[in-house]
Design a protein around this motif. Sequence first.
Motif, PDB file in Angstrom:
ATOM      1  N   ASP A 140       0.824  -1.202   0.000  1.00 47.56           N
ATOM      2  CA  ASP A 140       0.000   0.000   0.000  1.00 47.56           C
ATOM      3  C   ASP A 140       0.864   1.260   0.000  1.00 47.56           C
ATOM      4  OD1 ASP A 140       0.846   0.509   2.609  1.00 47.56           O
ATOM      5  OD2 ASP A 140      -1.054  -0.090   3.541  1.00 47.56           O
ATOM      6  N   SER A 141       0.217   2.421   0.000  1.00 48.02           N
ATOM      7  CA  SER A 141       0.921   3.695  -0.133  1.00 48.02           C
ATOM      8  C   SER A 141       1.787   4.024   1.075  1.00 48.02           C
ATOM      9  CB  SER A 141      -0.082   4.824  -0.377  1.00 48.02           C
ATOM     10  OG  SER A 141      -1.019   4.893   0.694  1.00 48.02           O
ATOM     11  N   SER A 142       1.564   3.359   2.216  1.00 43.95           N
ATOM     12  CA  SER A 142       2.386   3.600   3.411  1.00 43.95           C
ATOM     13  C   SER A 142       3.551   2.632   3.507  1.00 43.95           C
ATOM     14  CB  SER A 142       1.533   3.503   4.676  1.00 43.95           C
ATOM     15  OG  SER A 142       1.083   2.168   4.894  1.00 43.95           O
ATOM     16  N   GLY A 143       3.650   1.693   2.563  1.00 44.45           N
ATOM     17  CA  GLY A 143       4.744   0.734   2.569  1.00 44.45           C
ATOM     18  C   GLY A 143       4.416  -0.577   3.245  1.00 44.45           C
ATOM     19  N   LYS A 144       3.200  -0.756   3.736  1.00 42.17           N
ATOM     20  CA  LYS A 144       2.814  -2.034   4.330  1.00 42.17           C
ATOM     21  C   LYS A 144       2.662  -3.083   3.236  1.00 42.17           C
ATOM     22  CE  LYS A 144       0.353  -0.114   8.333  1.00 42.17           C
ATOM     23  NZ  LYS A 144      -0.960   0.003   9.013  1.00 42.17           N
ATOM     24  N   ILE A 145       3.084  -4.307   3.569  1.00 46.06           N
ATOM     25  CA  ILE A 145       3.074  -5.403   2.609  1.00 46.06           C
ATOM     26  C   ILE A 145       2.093  -6.465   3.072  1.00 46.06           C
ATOM     27  CG2 ILE A 145       4.444  -7.199   1.489  1.00 46.06           C
ATOM     28  CD1 ILE A 145       6.902  -5.437   1.951  1.00 46.06           C
ATOM     29  N   GLY A 146       1.208  -6.865   2.188  1.00 46.62           N
ATOM     30  CA  GLY A 146       0.272  -7.939   2.481  1.00 46.62           C
ATOM     31  C   GLY A 146       0.494  -9.105   1.531  1.00 46.62           C
ATOM     32  N   ILE A 147       0.678 -10.296   2.079  1.00 46.52           N
ATOM     33  CA  ILE A 147       0.750 -11.513   1.283  1.00 46.52           C
ATOM     34  C   ILE A 147      -0.573 -12.244   1.467  1.00 46.52           C
ATOM     35  CG2 ILE A 147       1.950 -13.716   0.951  1.00 46.52           C
ATOM     36  CD1 ILE A 147       4.481 -12.382   1.941  1.00 46.52           C
ATOM     37  N   ASN A 148      -1.319 -12.375   0.388  1.00 43.22           N
ATOM     38  CA  ASN A 148      -2.703 -12.867   0.422  1.00 43.22           C
ATOM     39  C   ASN A 148      -3.602 -11.953   1.263  1.00 43.22           C
ATOM     40  OD1 ASN A 148      -2.043 -15.127  -1.146  1.00 43.22           O
ATOM     41  ND2 ASN A 148      -1.492 -16.323   0.658  1.00 43.22           N
ATOM     42  N   GLU A 149      -3.249 -10.688   1.364  1.00 44.87           N
ATOM     43  CA  GLU A 149      -3.997  -9.719   2.182  1.00 44.87           C
ATOM     44  C   GLU A 149      -3.910  -8.342   1.538  1.00 44.87           C
ATOM     45  OE1 GLU A 149      -6.227  -7.756   4.302  1.00 44.87           O
ATOM     46  OE2 GLU A 149      -6.002  -9.800   5.059  1.00 44.87           O
ATOM     47  N   THR A 150      -5.080  -7.711   1.294  1.00 44.29           N
ATOM     48  CA  THR A 150      -5.108  -6.399   0.653  1.00 44.29           C
ATOM     49  C   THR A 150      -5.274  -5.247   1.645  1.00 44.29           C
ATOM     50  OG1 THR A 150      -7.493  -6.622   0.288  1.00 44.29           O
ATOM     51  CG2 THR A 150      -6.035  -7.355  -1.480  1.00 44.29           C
ATOM     52  N   ALA A 151      -5.423  -5.550   2.938  1.00 40.46           N
ATOM     53  CA  ALA A 151      -5.496  -4.518   3.973  1.00 40.46           C
ATOM     54  C   ALA A 151      -4.548  -4.920   5.109  1.00 40.46           C
ATOM     55  CB  ALA A 151      -6.912  -4.343   4.488  1.00 40.46           C
ATOM     56  N   PRO A 152      -3.245  -4.856   4.872  1.00 37.83           N
ATOM     57  CA  PRO A 152      -2.283  -5.335   5.867  1.00 37.83           C
ATOM     58  C   PRO A 152      -2.385  -4.575   7.190  1.00 37.83           C
ATOM     59  CG  PRO A 152      -1.172  -4.142   4.089  1.00 37.83           C
ATOM     60  CD  PRO A 152      -2.572  -4.348   3.659  1.00 37.83           C
ATOM     61  N   LEU A 153      -2.334  -5.334   8.300  1.00 35.42           N
ATOM     62  CA  LEU A 153      -2.459  -4.772   9.640  1.00 35.42           C
ATOM     63  C   LEU A 153      -1.120  -4.377  10.241  1.00 35.42           C
ATOM     64  CD1 LEU A 153      -5.091  -7.262  11.122  1.00 35.42           C
ATOM     65  CD2 LEU A 153      -5.492  -4.994  10.141  1.00 35.42           C
ATOM     66  N   ALA A 154      -0.014  -4.688   9.563  1.00 33.87           N
ATOM     67  CA  ALA A 154       1.316  -4.372  10.073  1.00 33.87           C
ATOM     68  C   ALA A 154       2.230  -4.135   8.883  1.00 33.87           C
ATOM     69  CB  ALA A 154       1.836  -5.507  10.954  1.00 33.87           C
ATOM     70  N   ARG A 155       3.511  -3.845   9.181  1.00 35.67           N
ATOM     71  CA  ARG A 155       4.463  -3.611   8.105  1.00 35.67           C
ATOM     72  C   ARG A 155       4.537  -4.820   7.169  1.00 35.67           C
ATOM     73  NH1 ARG A 155       5.639   0.893   6.125  1.00 35.67           N
ATOM     74  NH2 ARG A 155       6.013   1.727   8.211  1.00 35.67           N
ATOM     75  N   LEU A 156       4.399  -6.042   7.735  1.00 35.73           N
ATOM     76  CA  LEU A 156       4.298  -7.253   6.933  1.00 35.73           C
ATOM     77  C   LEU A 156       3.174  -8.109   7.497  1.00 35.73           C
ATOM     78  CD1 LEU A 156       5.245  -9.195   4.736  1.00 35.73           C
ATOM     79  CD2 LEU A 156       6.938 -10.097   6.352  1.00 35.73           C
ATOM     80  N   HIS A 157       2.241  -8.479   6.652  1.00 33.16           N
ATOM     81  CA  HIS A 157       1.071  -9.273   7.050  1.00 33.16           C
ATOM     82  C   HIS A 157       1.001 -10.491   6.131  1.00 33.16           C
ATOM     83  CE1 HIS A 157      -3.488  -9.174   8.263  1.00 33.16           C
ATOM     84  NE2 HIS A 157      -3.010 -10.411   8.235  1.00 33.16           N
ATOM     85  N   VAL A 158       1.241 -11.670   6.712  1.00 33.35           N
ATOM     86  CA  VAL A 158       1.172 -12.922   5.964  1.00 33.35           C
ATOM     87  C   VAL A 158      -0.104 -13.637   6.373  1.00 33.35           C
ATOM     88  CG1 VAL A 158       2.325 -15.100   5.446  1.00 33.35           C
ATOM     89  CG2 VAL A 158       3.698 -13.059   5.932  1.00 33.35           C
ATOM     90  N   LYS A 159      -0.954 -13.923   5.385  1.00 37.07           N
ATOM     91  CA  LYS A 159      -2.285 -14.445   5.702  1.00 37.07           C
ATOM     92  C   LYS A 159      -2.550 -15.759   4.979  1.00 37.07           C
ATOM     93  CE  LYS A 159      -7.136 -12.923   5.826  1.00 37.07           C
ATOM     94  NZ  LYS A 159      -8.036 -11.783   5.554  1.00 37.07           N
ATOM     95  N   ASN A 160      -2.954 -16.779   5.772  1.00 35.93           N
ATOM     96  CA  ASN A 160      -3.409 -18.041   5.210  1.00 35.93           C
ATOM     97  C   ASN A 160      -4.922 -18.198   5.336  1.00 35.93           C
ATOM     98  OD1 ASN A 160      -0.919 -19.073   4.348  1.00 35.93           O
ATOM     99  ND2 ASN A 160      -0.429 -19.787   6.395  1.00 35.93           N
ATOM    100  N   GLY A 161      -5.534 -17.452   6.246  1.00 32.43           N
ATOM    101  CA  GLY A 161      -6.969 -17.513   6.448  1.00 32.43           C
ATOM    102  C   GLY A 161      -7.417 -16.366   7.329  1.00 32.43           C
ATOM    103  N   GLU A 162      -8.710 -16.121   7.405  1.00 27.77           N
ATOM    104  CA  GLU A 162      -9.273 -14.992   8.144  1.00 27.77           C
ATOM    105  C   GLU A 162      -9.517 -15.373   9.601  1.00 27.77           C
ATOM    106  OE1 GLU A 162     -10.103 -11.665   9.333  1.00 27.77           O
ATOM    107  OE2 GLU A 162      -9.980 -11.686   7.136  1.00 27.77           O
ATOM    108  N   SER A 163      -8.888 -14.627  10.533  1.00 27.47           N
ATOM    109  CA  SER A 163      -9.102 -14.849  11.966  1.00 27.47           C
ATOM    110  C   SER A 163     -10.068 -13.838  12.568  1.00 27.47           C
ATOM    111  CB  SER A 163      -7.758 -14.758  12.706  1.00 27.47           C
ATOM    112  OG  SER A 163      -7.266 -13.426  12.677  1.00 27.47           O
ATOM    113  N   SER A 164     -10.309 -12.717  11.864  1.00 27.75           N
ATOM    114  CA  SER A 164     -11.140 -11.607  12.346  1.00 27.75           C
ATOM    115  C   SER A 164     -10.544 -10.936  13.575  1.00 27.75           C
ATOM    116  CB  SER A 164     -12.574 -12.085  12.653  1.00 27.75           C
ATOM    117  OG  SER A 164     -13.181 -12.616  11.497  1.00 27.75           O
ATOM    118  N   ALA A 165      -9.246 -11.125  13.812  1.00 31.81           N
ATOM    119  CA  ALA A 165      -8.572 -10.514  14.961  1.00 31.81           C
ATOM    120  C   ALA A 165      -7.973  -9.166  14.574  1.00 31.81           C
ATOM    121  CB  ALA A 165      -7.484 -11.440  15.492  1.00 31.81           C
ATOM    122  N   SER A 166      -7.730  -8.325  15.580  1.00 36.31           N
ATOM    123  CA  SER A 166      -7.077  -7.035  15.388  1.00 36.31           C
ATOM    124  C   SER A 166      -5.610  -7.137  15.779  1.00 36.31           C
ATOM    125  CB  SER A 166      -7.775  -5.959  16.223  1.00 36.31           C
ATOM    126  OG  SER A 166      -9.132  -5.826  15.850  1.00 36.31           O
TER     127      SER A 166
END
Length: 244
Positions: A118-144
């Motif tokens: 995204d425009s702030s430099g956050k990276i999402g792998i299998n995730e289009t709304a990364p919650l951290a600088r790097l967000h690796v996602k295999n499934g949805e946990s609905s956690a914050s």
Amino acid sequence: GASELILQANGAHPVRLYTNGDERVRIKSDGGVAFYGNQTGAPNGVFGYRYDKSNDTDLSIENLDNSSVNNNAGIRLASNHGNIKLRYFNNGGFYVQNSSTSGYLHYYEGGTSRLYIDSSGKIGINETAPLARLHVKNGESSASAYAHTALVVEDSDHTFIDIMSGTTGSGGINFGDSNAIQRGVIEYDHNSDFMRFIIASGERFRIDSDGRLLVNNISSTSPDGFNSLIQVNAGNHEGSITIG
């Protein structure tokens, strides 16, 4: 004086260039250009090139001037929103530059998002709304995510992080600051099969291969004749354990 070559087709007819009896280039009436290469079917796109062969088909853009490391060869893609440049520099660096402050980079495999920056430099792998600088996602946990989290690893079921080492090596996590890179450590030694915890740059306790908890001690002792599961080396402190 100066002269120029003008190729002109009347009306809506294209301009065609042939070699060896085959059409190679066509300039369409709407300005689109098609390079046929060794094919008879028209390539796709406003500016298309098609050449089928058994190995690489390269579109080569070269800058062989070695006078500066800033010399580069590149491609610029532009719209009304801004532009993105792909550049290969003379120092070996490859750059992807987006002129838009709200721009992003999105890689799809088929219709599935695989990589998103995204425009702030956050990276999402299998995730289009990364919650951290790097967000690796295999499934949805609905956690914050915690506000200061730099890495999120997420799954809808069980989630693990594997730290893999050689059979005679060790693996762990370092907690560092400006004073020490290993101010705190959680380490597993594969050679002797123990896990140790370093706090304030010193080892405070470990769990050995027999499951014994050794506090302020790196090896098991049995002064009373019993090889106890919990062994505390009090050192200069009173040899006691306070419960409650």
